[in-house]
Write an enzyme that holds these catalytic residues in place. Structure first.
Site: not given
Length: 159
Positions: A27-30
């Site tokens: 998971q990554g964060y914009i």
């Protein structure tokens, strides 16, 4: 309106025993700010876009949408802040609650957190023997913060 009520705990892996059937999650964060986080997650060959509001106690707004896997991977690769959170999640049903145990990899190797979602902030929880310490509300354990300040770097600031 979707509301997430969740508590987080550190656990003792030796007391937990063998875990089976984990799901790999990337998971990554914009974006992350005090009011909201927008994240993209790939889990079980499915993509998700999630928007979470700021915490009010142990509750917060949460909206999650399935998106095409190809798009989720492209967003992780091209739009998300680095490093990407990499973990394996195990689901444990115990004492009428579903516990999600996350074993982190990469920059967060060595960190293990259990989360339990509740129907009500005051709901009674019977704790498994492997629960060590509650970390609900401690921002250093938020996944969005682990991206900015990985567990591997805590010895210099947090530990």
């Amino acid at each position: 309106m979707a509301i997430e009520i969740e508590r987080k705990y550190l656990i003792d892996l030796e007391k937990l025993g063998t875990l089976k059937n984990g799901n790999k999650i990337k998971q990554g964060y914009i974006t992350t700010n005090k009011d909201a986080v927008v994240r993209v997650r790939v889990k079980n060959n499915k993509g998700y876009l999630t928007i979470k509001g700021s915490n009010i106690g142990v509750s917060r707004l949460e909206f999650e949408y399935e998106i095409p896997l190809v798009e989720a991977n492209e967003i992780l690769d091209k739009l998300c802040q680095k490093p990407i959170i990499d973990k394996t999640r195990y689901i444990i049903d115990i004492h009428n609650h579903i516990w999600e145990v996350d074993i982190f990899h990469g920059d967060n190797e060595g960190l293990v957190i259990a989360e339990v979602e509740l129907k009500d902030e005051n709901e009674h929880i019977e704790f498994p023997l492997w629960i060590k310490e509650e970390v609900t509300g401690d921002i250093k354990y938020y996944n969005s913060n682990l991206m900015k300040y990985p567990y591997s770097q805590w010895k210099n600031s947090y530990k």
